[in-house]
Design a protein around this motif. Sequence first.
Motif, PDB file in Angstrom:
ATOM      1  N   LEU A 442     -11.993 -24.987  44.316  1.00 22.32           N
ATOM      2  CA  LEU A 442     -12.109 -26.454  44.264  1.00 22.32           C
ATOM      3  C   LEU A 442     -13.218 -26.935  43.342  1.00 22.32           C
ATOM      4  O   LEU A 442     -14.306 -26.359  43.295  1.00 22.32           O
ATOM      5  CB  LEU A 442     -12.372 -26.985  45.684  1.00 22.32           C
ATOM      6  N   GLU A 444     -14.718 -30.844  42.822  1.00 24.09           N
ATOM      7  CA  GLU A 444     -14.620 -32.296  43.008  1.00 24.09           C
ATOM      8  C   GLU A 444     -15.188 -32.950  41.750  1.00 24.09           C
ATOM      9  O   GLU A 444     -16.312 -32.641  41.335  1.00 24.09           O
ATOM     10  CB  GLU A 444     -15.436 -32.735  44.227  1.00 24.09           C
ATOM     11  N   VAL A 636      -8.419 -30.881  48.629  1.00 21.94           N
ATOM     12  CA  VAL A 636      -9.851 -30.590  48.815  1.00 21.94           C
ATOM     13  C   VAL A 636     -10.015 -29.621  49.983  1.00 21.94           C
ATOM     14  O   VAL A 636     -10.750 -28.636  49.899  1.00 21.94           O
ATOM     15  CB  VAL A 636     -10.644 -31.903  49.054  1.00 21.94           C
ATOM     16  N   PHE A 639      -8.500 -25.986  49.231  1.00 20.62           N
ATOM     17  CA  PHE A 639      -9.176 -25.152  48.240  1.00 20.62           C
ATOM     18  C   PHE A 639     -10.689 -25.090  48.406  1.00 20.62           C
ATOM     19  O   PHE A 639     -11.339 -24.282  47.754  1.00 20.62           O
ATOM     20  CB  PHE A 639      -8.799 -25.612  46.824  1.00 20.62           C
ATOM     21  N   GLY A 640     -11.254 -25.930  49.280  1.00 27.94           N
ATOM     22  CA  GLY A 640     -12.710 -25.895  49.438  1.00 27.94           C
ATOM     23  C   GLY A 640     -13.177 -25.605  50.849  1.00 27.94           C
ATOM     24  O   GLY A 640     -14.346 -25.275  51.058  1.00 27.94           O
TER      25      GLY A 640
END
Length: 698
Positions: A442, A444, A636, A639-640
Motif C-alpha cells: 500500500l 497512501e 487500503v 494492502f496495508g
Amino acid sequence: MVDKKNDINQVVSIEVADDYALICLNNPPVNAASQLLRQGLQDAMAFCTAQSDIKAIAIYGAGRTFVAGADIKEFGKPPQAPFLPELVNTIEQSSTPVISILHGTALGGGLEIALGTHARVGIKGLRLGLPEIHLGLLPGAGGTQRTPRLVGIPAALEMILSGRHVPAAEALELGLIDQLCEGEARDVAINAAKDVLAGRLKTRRTDQITVKPNHAHLDEVEAKLMATQAHLFSPHKCVEAVRASSLPINEGLKVERHAFMECMDTPQRAGLIHAFFGERAVSNIPEAKGAAREIAKIGIIGGGTMGSGIATACLLAGLSVKLLETAQENLDRGRTTITKNLEGAVKRGKLSQDKFDMVLSNLDGSLEISNFSDVDLVIEAAFEDMAIKKEIFTKLDAVCKKGAVLASNTSYLDINEIAAVTKRPEDVIGLHFFSPAHVMKLLEIVVADKTAPDVVATGFALAKKLRKIGVKAGVCDGFIGNRILSYYSKTASYLVLEGASPEQVDQALERFGFAMGPHKVGDLAGLDIGWMTRKRKAATRSKQDRYAGDVADKICENGWFGRKTGQGYYVYDGSDIRPNPEVRTIIEATRTKLGITPKSFTENEIVDRYMTAMISEAVRVLEDKIAARPVDVDMVFLFGYGFPRHRGGPLHYADEIGAEKLIERIETYAKDDDHYWKVPNLLRDMAAQGKKFADLNR
Ligand code: 3H9
C-alpha cells in the motif's frame, strides 16, 4: 491463399484457405471469454466443421494475448449461453483437428479452451495458468479434468492450488503445450495448420487420455489445506474436482461443474472478485492518469526502518537513491539495513544475485541536505514530530531544484501545515508507506489543499514503478487507514475491559480471516509505539479514550513492549507463545478500578463489534471525503492492514451485513456507550434509500 477475413461477430472472425481455417479472437484488452466471444467462437466452429474441405482449424488471439480467462465481469450476474464448458466440449469433439496458438497469457478459461483443442502451440514469452483460486473459484470449463490428463495429478493440483503463471518452457516440459516457437500469432497459426495437414504436428483428444488415481497425494494435500486454509472454500473444492479426474471424463466434468457452481455462490468469490477489480480501480481515476513529472533520482530523509524500507523499494524499482542522515553512524546503520533488505529480496527471488551489486551501487549517502539539490523527489521519513518536519521542509524549500516533488511519509500529521512552511506548497504531497516499506503493497497518496495535479499524478506513477497499490487520500489525522485504525482498535480494548480475554479477541478475528489478532499485532509492532502516542495526546484525549489505553499502559509500565522484550499480551519463549498470566491480573485490577462487572462474549459478538466499529469510522472517512469511494477504503485495508482478501474489504463486507442491520447494532452498543458508538449520517441515508456501498463506487 487465405481468403479475406469474415467477421462472425464484433470479436471473432474467420479466414479460410483451401484446406484450413483460422479463427481469430479479438476482444481487447485481454481477450476475455465474454458471451460475445463464446458465441462467436461457437458459430465459427459450426461454420468450419460444416465445410468438408476444411481439414484443420487454428484458433489464435489478436492483440497482446490469447484468452486470459472467462469474463470476470459476468460473474455474479445471470449466466448467458453459450456456456464455456459446453463450448470446450464442442471443440474437443470436432472431427476436424483444432489447434490453438497461444501467446501472451492463456489463463483460466483461456487455457481451458486450449486444453479442448487437439494440439497447443506456444509462442515465446507465453505464460499459462489456472488462477481461478485467486477469485474464490476453480477451473470450471474442464481445467480440473483435462490438466491432470496432460500433466498428471500432482502437477495439475499444484498449478490449480497456486494459481501461478507457468512459463512456456516449463509448460512444454510438463506436456501442457506441444510446441514452442517464435513469431506473430497469425503466421504461427498458418504454419501450425499446414503442419497438421502434413502430419508434422500430431493431434490428439485430451478427453481420451486416462488418469491414474492418486488418492494418497490428494489426501496429503487436503490435510495440509485443512491445517492452513480451512476457512477458505475453493481450495478444498479444487482437490475434490481433481480427485474426480480419474473417473470417465463426463463424470469428472459433472463433479467439476457442481463444485464450480458451489464456489460461485459464496461470498468469498464475491469478495475476491471485488478485490481483483478494486486493485485496478484505485488508480483508474483522472488524477492518476494526468501528466506526471520525471522521476529518476530520489532523496530519502531518515535511515530508520521506514526510510531504509522506502529506499529498498526505490532501489528495487531501478531508481537511484540518496539517503540523508544526521550522523555517520546512522547512515551506516541505514546502509546495513538496506543491504539486508536487498539480500532478503535475493532470497525471495525478487532480485537476481547478478543485479545485487548494481542495485546497491545506486545508493548514495549524505549528511548534508544541500546534496539534495539534484533530486527529483524527496521522501521525508524522519521522526514523527511537526516541529522537525517543518524544519526539514523549510530546508528542502531552500535547496531543492525547481519542480522537485517534496513528499512526507508522515502517518498522521497535517500535510497542509507542512506545505505551508515552503514557498511551493503545490509541490508538497504525502506519500505514506507501510512497514516494511519494501514489502507492503500500500501507498497512501495524500493530496493536500494546494498539491498540483501533476504532483498527484507523480505519486501514482511512483506507486506503479514501485509495484505498489496507490490510493488517493485526503488530509486528516491518520488519513484513511490510520484514522480508521485508531478508532476501531479501541473496540479491542473495550472488549477486554468488558469481559473478553485478549487471546479470545485475537482468536475470533483470526478465525474471521485476519492473519493475526490485534493484540498479537500490537506485540509484534511494539506496544511502546501506542504508549508514546497516548502520552503525546494525553491532554486532548477524552475520558473514554483514556481508559481504552489503561491496560496497555500498565503493561508498558512494566517494560513489556511485546515480542522484542519477550512479553506483552503474550509471553514469547522460542516458538512457544502463550497468554501472559500477569496481563490477566492487570486486566482484573483495571476492571475493578473502573467498576466494570465482566460479561461473556461469543466469537460472533466479538467480530460484530470490531467490524462494526471499523465500518462506522470508514463511513465517516467517506462522509469527510478523505476517501473518494468505498473501494478506496477497501483496498487500503487489504494492502496495508492485513484485512482478509476473501472478505473484499470493510465496506464490501458492510454490504453483506446491510446498512439497516449496522444501524441496529450501533444503536444497541450505544445503549452502554453513546460516546463511542454513533450512527454516521451517511449510513442512515443509505438505509433510507436502500443503497449499498457498491452503488457509491459506480
Ligand atoms: C475463469 O476463467 C473461470 C473459468 O475457469 C470457468 C468459466 C466457466 N475478465 O490486469 P490488467 C481487465 S476465471 C474481465 O490491468 P495486465 C482488467 O480489469 C478468470 N476483465 O493488465 C483491466 O481493466 P481496466 C481466470 C479482465 O497486463 C484490463 O483487463 N483468469 C479480465 O497487468 C487490463 O488488465 C484470470 O483470473 C478478465 N478475465 O495483466 C486472469 N482480466 O483496464 C485475470 C483482465 O478497465 N487477469 N481484465 O482496469 C489477469 O491476471 C491480468 O489481467 C493479466 C494482464 C495477467 C491477463
